[in-house]
Structures are given as C-alpha cells and as structure tokens.
Scaffold this motif. Structure first.
Motif, PDB file in Angstrom:
ATOM      1  N   LEU A 132       5.969  -6.917   7.512  1.00 32.27           N
ATOM      2  CA  LEU A 132       6.095  -6.033   6.255  1.00 32.27           C
ATOM      3  C   LEU A 132       7.573  -5.746   5.692  1.00 32.27           C
ATOM      4  CD1 LEU A 132       3.743  -3.241   6.917  1.00 32.27           C
ATOM      5  CD2 LEU A 132       3.130  -5.030   5.641  1.00 32.27           C
ATOM      6  N   SER A 347      -0.578  -9.851   1.850  1.00 31.01           N
ATOM      7  CA  SER A 347      -1.807  -9.157   1.548  1.00 31.01           C
ATOM      8  C   SER A 347      -3.000  -9.709   2.525  1.00 31.01           C
ATOM      9  CB  SER A 347      -2.397  -9.512   0.008  1.00 31.01           C
ATOM     10  OG  SER A 347      -2.479 -10.943  -0.345  1.00 31.01           O
ATOM     11  N   VAL A 350      -2.149  -8.091   5.903  1.00 28.09           N
ATOM     12  CA  VAL A 350      -2.564  -6.677   6.057  1.00 28.09           C
ATOM     13  C   VAL A 350      -4.147  -6.517   6.338  1.00 28.09           C
ATOM     14  CG1 VAL A 350      -2.534  -4.394   5.050  1.00 28.09           C
ATOM     15  CG2 VAL A 350      -0.515  -5.916   4.867  1.00 28.09           C
ATOM     16  N   VAL A 351      -4.679  -7.302   5.628  1.00 31.71           N
ATOM     17  CA  VAL A 351      -6.272  -7.139   5.759  1.00 31.71           C
ATOM     18  C   VAL A 351      -6.768  -7.866   7.169  1.00 31.71           C
ATOM     19  CG1 VAL A 351      -8.332  -7.988   4.471  1.00 31.71           C
ATOM     20  CG2 VAL A 351      -6.728  -7.309   3.258  1.00 31.71           C
ATOM     21  N   TYR A 355      -5.973  -4.399   9.281  1.00 29.96           N
ATOM     22  CA  TYR A 355      -7.385  -3.864   8.608  1.00 29.96           C
ATOM     23  C   TYR A 355      -8.566  -4.011   9.746  1.00 29.96           C
ATOM     24  CZ  TYR A 355     -11.684  -2.555   6.183  1.00 29.96           C
ATOM     25  OH  TYR A 355     -13.012  -2.051   5.937  1.00 29.96           O
ATOM     26  N   LEU A 372     -10.596  -6.925  -0.403  1.00 29.54           N
ATOM     27  CA  LEU A 372      -9.553  -6.366   0.344  1.00 29.54           C
ATOM     28  C   LEU A 372      -8.266  -6.745   0.175  1.00 29.54           C
ATOM     29  CD1 LEU A 372     -11.498  -5.056   3.289  1.00 29.54           C
ATOM     30  CD2 LEU A 372     -10.710  -3.877   1.641  1.00 29.54           C
ATOM     31  N   SER A 373      -7.799  -8.256   0.155  1.00 30.01           N
ATOM     32  CA  SER A 373      -6.491  -9.033  -0.004  1.00 30.01           C
ATOM     33  C   SER A 373      -6.119  -8.656  -1.265  1.00 30.01           C
ATOM     34  CB  SER A 373      -6.798 -10.504   0.100  1.00 30.01           C
ATOM     35  OG  SER A 373      -7.172 -10.559   1.619  1.00 30.01           O
ATOM     36  N   VAL A 376      -4.974  -4.945  -1.608  1.00 28.62           N
ATOM     37  CA  VAL A 376      -3.616  -4.716  -0.776  1.00 28.62           C
ATOM     38  C   VAL A 376      -2.378  -5.317  -1.709  1.00 28.62           C
ATOM     39  CG1 VAL A 376      -2.268  -5.562   1.170  1.00 28.62           C
ATOM     40  CG2 VAL A 376      -4.632  -4.752   1.499  1.00 28.62           C
ATOM     41  N   GLY A 379      -1.265  -2.825  -3.914  1.00 28.96           N
ATOM     42  CA  GLY A 379      -0.236  -1.715  -3.204  1.00 28.96           C
ATOM     43  C   GLY A 379       1.044  -2.065  -2.781  1.00 28.96           C
ATOM     44  N   VAL A 380       1.068  -3.387  -2.208  1.00 28.20           N
ATOM     45  CA  VAL A 380       2.394  -4.041  -1.993  1.00 28.20           C
ATOM     46  C   VAL A 380       3.184  -3.925  -3.248  1.00 28.20           C
ATOM     47  CG1 VAL A 380       3.566  -5.991  -1.199  1.00 28.20           C
ATOM     48  CG2 VAL A 380       1.531  -5.384   0.199  1.00 28.20           C
TER      49      VAL A 380
END
Length: 491
Positions: A132, A347, A350-351, A355, A372-373, A376, A379-380
């Motif tokens: 991240l 992305s 993270v997923v 997740y 979901l990707s 995310v 959000g990033v």
C-alpha cells in the motif's frame, strides 16, 4: 489550424483513442485474473513497451530531470547509468524463473505469489499491507500530471488533478490489465518519439563540448561525485545505491507482475529487448536538467524544471505551440502509463490478498472479484487525491521514501523465493522483510539520511545479511538433524 484548436483536437483524439483501447480491453476482462494479469494472449512487444513505460513514468519524464538540474552529472549517472544497470540486471535474473513459478502456482498478484511460494498467509498479508506504500508514488504521478495539465490549459492545479483522476480511473475501471497494456503501448510509442526529439533539439546547448559546457556551470556540477550535493556525493550514493535500489524497485507489484503476462519462455527475449530499447530512449529525458541550466533558466521549484524548459524552449518558434501541445500530452501519458498499472495491481491485491482471506472464502463468486477490484480502485483514488491536494514540498523525495521502503522489504524474500530451487524458510523471508522496512524507516526518520536511496540501500544490505545468517543457521540445523538421524538408524 490555430494552436488552441490543435490543442483541443490532440487532447480529444488522445482521450477518445485511450477510451476505445480500454473498451477493447474490457471485452476481454471477465474475472479478477483477467483484470490483474490478462489471459496470456498479449504480444511480448506490447508487454515490453508496457513494462518500460511503467518503469519510467512521471519520475523519469517530469521529476528526475529536476534532480539533474540541481545536482548535475552525479544525479544523471545515478539515474541513467546505475539505475539502468539495476533495472536490466533484475529483469535478466528474475524474469524466466519468476514467470514459471507464477504460472505453476496460478498467482495473480505479488502477495499471492508470496503465499503460494512460502505457504504463509501472515507473510502474504504483510506484503499486501506494505504494498500500500505504492500510494506514495500515485501521489507523485498525480502531482506531476496536474502541473502539466494546468500548464497546457488555463485551469487551476486542483481542477487539473481532478480531471486527471477521473480520466485515468474511468479507463482503468473498464479494462484492467488490458486497458493498462494497450494504452501503455500507445503512450509508450509517443514517449519514445518525444524523448528522442527533445534530446536532439536541446543538444545544441552543449556546443559540441559536453564536459566543457557543464563545467562552465561549476566545477562540482560536472563531477560524477558532487561534493556540494547532499544526495549524490560519493560512490555509494551515486553508483551503488542507484544500482541496488533500482534493482529492488523492480519488485514493485505493478512492475513484477508484468512478467506474469508472458505466455512462455520463448517470449522472454523479445520482451527483454523491447523493454531495454524503449527504456534507453526514455532515459534521454534526463538531459533536460542539463539543458535548462545551460539555457540559463532560473527555476525555483525543482519539480517544475521540465514544464518550464519545454515552455521556454518551444514558445519562440512558429511551430512551437504545436510541438508544445504534443510534448505536454506525451508527458501526461508518461505519468498515466505508470499510474494505471499501479492502480490495477493495488486494487487486485487488496481484494485477492486482504479481503478474500479474511472473508473466509476460498474463491470469489462469479463476477464478484472483478466488482470488488473496481470498488477498491475508487477508494485508492480518493485517498491519493486527498494527499495530492496538499503535497509535500519535494514530492519526488516524498514518493521515494515510501516506495523505497517497500523495495527494501521486498527484495530479499522475492529474490530468494525466485532463485532457490527449494522453498526458503518462512522465518528467513519474514525476518528479511521486517528488517528491511524498519531499517529504512530508521535511516530516514532517526538517522536523518537525506537520500532515500542511500537509506534503502543500507536497509537492503542489513536485510541481506540477516537472511544469509539465518540461512546458514538453518543449514547447520538441518545437517545436525540429518547426522543425528544417521546415528539413530545405525544403532
């Protein structure tokens, strides 16, 4: 056609073509694997240009020439010579083996590769979290691109930042890795042409004597080791740290995962040659730092050297405004070519690696991982946008501090996992990663090392030493255990 109309037409063409390529990519993106690394159907030439563009980005085209402007030959050698050596050594050493291990295990992200290689969910989660730190580089690119766009159009930097974010996220959301690769190939060809053009156009400032011209700016300015520089002053800070940290930077998720795009080993050589040739062209942009000094430009903000130079250089020609438009769009493309790759990898990571394990599921329901990707990704983008609205004074150093910490933690576990035939002990990988990250942070925050590359190199050396010691200890334990078993069996 007026220069203003030409500007609108060029930008419109660039936007439409990019979105069309993204739409083509979206048609091939059916699940999270296709979103992350494609379906093994891309040409190695496409992947090679994509890789070179991802490595170079805004850092090479906008930010790093500013370091050359301030620190001279020492900065040029640090990035162009030592850095290029580190890049190609990493690719030559790791590509084949890393690709094969990834194919055999079905990995689609770096933390996923770590999990399947080391069989440690905790280590994989740690890698997902430290990756991240790539958001720091997203901030650098957003700031660099916003400076360019606000120079190209009479709008504020905040509006420039907003428009760039919306544009990049719209086409990455559509096509994932395919959108990234197809648009990078288009952008990369533009970048090659502009790099060569600017280098040739500005070579006149050397007046046939490169060293003599640079010496006229100051004796230390032409030295490979600049005694007046706080960043590039000796062999370690110029050569060794440049080679080591650039080698380590190839462990970043948006770079290393490109090797997983390749279908087989036959594609590797074409991929490597394409990457090397395109990357060599991109490095010519570093000479802009020299040209701006020789031209006598007084540029107070280091990050604005390239923008100031191209504006000054081409505004006096009849065709200058047209060239300036095309160059500015290409510089924007340089930033976006890396930004979209980082966003895709972050992305997906993270997923897939944060997740999914914590959800208790083994696999995603059909289409859910892809959805979901994309969520995310939004959000990033919002997080990076918030930081980029009020960036640090030297955004180049800010990005280096974050990304170099990731590199210091990643190098030893990935290199060991790639090169060793047997699975390395998890404790070795864990210890090396933790020591690399902590040592880098201490070097920056406690010891006050100004050059993040130097701090990261010390951290990598310490991380490597810890790994070697633990590997020796583990080997001795295994030998002792084996000898005890032989004695027991002989009784």
């Amino acid at each position: 056609m007026s220069a203003e109309l030409f500007k609108v037409v060029c930008v419109g063409f660039y936007v439409v073509l990019t979105l069309w390529l993204s739409w083509v990519g979206m048609r091939k993106t059916k699940d999270i694997k296709g979103f992350s690394i494609g379906n093994k159907d891309m040409s190695p030439w496409v992947i090679g240009i994509t890789m070179a563009a991802s490595v170079s980005s805004t850092a090479t085209f906008v930010i790093n020439p500013g370091f050359v402007y301030v620190h001279g030959m020492s900065a040029f050698v640090h990035y162009a010579v030592a850095g290029s050596g580190g890049i190609m050594t990493a690719f030559l050493l790791l590509t084949r083996r890393f690709r094969k291990l990834g194919d055999d295990s079905g990995a689609i992200t770096i933390p996923d590769w770590i999990y399947k290689r080391y069989q440690s969910r905790s280590l994989s989660t740690f890698f997902a979290l430290i990756n991240l730190l790539s958001i720091a580089f997203v901030v650098l690119i957003l700031v660099g691109c916003s400076l360019l766009l606000s120079q190209l159009f009479p709008i504020s930097q905040t509006w420039s930042l907003t428009l760039i974010l919306l544009f990049v996220f719209s086409y990455v959301l559509m096509g994932g890795s395919y959108a990234h690769a197809y648009t990078n190939t288009f952008q990369g060809v533009m970048m090659i042409g502009v790099s060569i053009f600017i280098f040739v156009q500005g070579f006149q400032y050397f007046q046939g004597d490169v060293i003599g011209s640079l010496r006229s700016l100051g004796d230390h300015y032409v030295h490979v080791f600049n005694a007046e520089s706080n960043l590039y002053y000796d062999f370690f800070s110029v050569f060794f740290s440049g080679f080591v940290i650039t080698f380590a930077l190839m462990m970043q998720p948006h770079i290393l995962t490109k090797m997983l795009y390749l279908k087989n080993d036959r594609d590797v050589n074409r991929f490597l040659w394409t990457t090397f040739l395109a990357g060599s062209c991109f490095m010519l942009m570093l000479a802009v730092g020299f040209y701006a000094r020789l031209k006598g430009l007084d540029i107070p903000r280091q990050d604005g050297v390239v923008v100031s130079y191209i504006t000054s250089e081409f505004s006096g020609f009849v065709w200058g405004p047209y060239a300036l438009v095309f160059i500015s769009i290409t510089l924007l493309a340089a930033g976006m070519s890396t930004l979209d790759g980082i966003l895709v990898s972050l992305s997906a990571m993270v997923v897939k690696d944060l997740y999914l394990p914590f959800s208790g599921k083994q696999e995603f329901d059909e289409g859910r991982g892809l959805l979901l990707s994309r969520l995310v990704l939004v959000g990033v983008g919002l997080l990076a946008y918030a930081v980029a609205l009020n960036p640090p004074a030297l955004v180049g150093l800010f990005a280096q501090k974050g990304v170099y910490g990731l590199a210091a933690a990643s190098l030893v576990p990935i290199v060991l996992g790639t090169l060793l035939t047997q699975r390395p002990p998890v404790v070795v990988a864990w210890s090396a990663a933790a020591v690399g990250l902590v040592a880098h942070v201490i070097g920056i925050l406690v010891l006050g090392i100004a050059n993040p590359a130097v701090a990261a190199t010390y951290a990598i050396l310490l991380s490597s030493l810890v790994a070697v010691v633990l590997m020796l200890v583990n080997s001795l334990k295994n030998k002792k255990k084996a000898s005890q078993e032989v004695l027991f069996n002989n009784r």
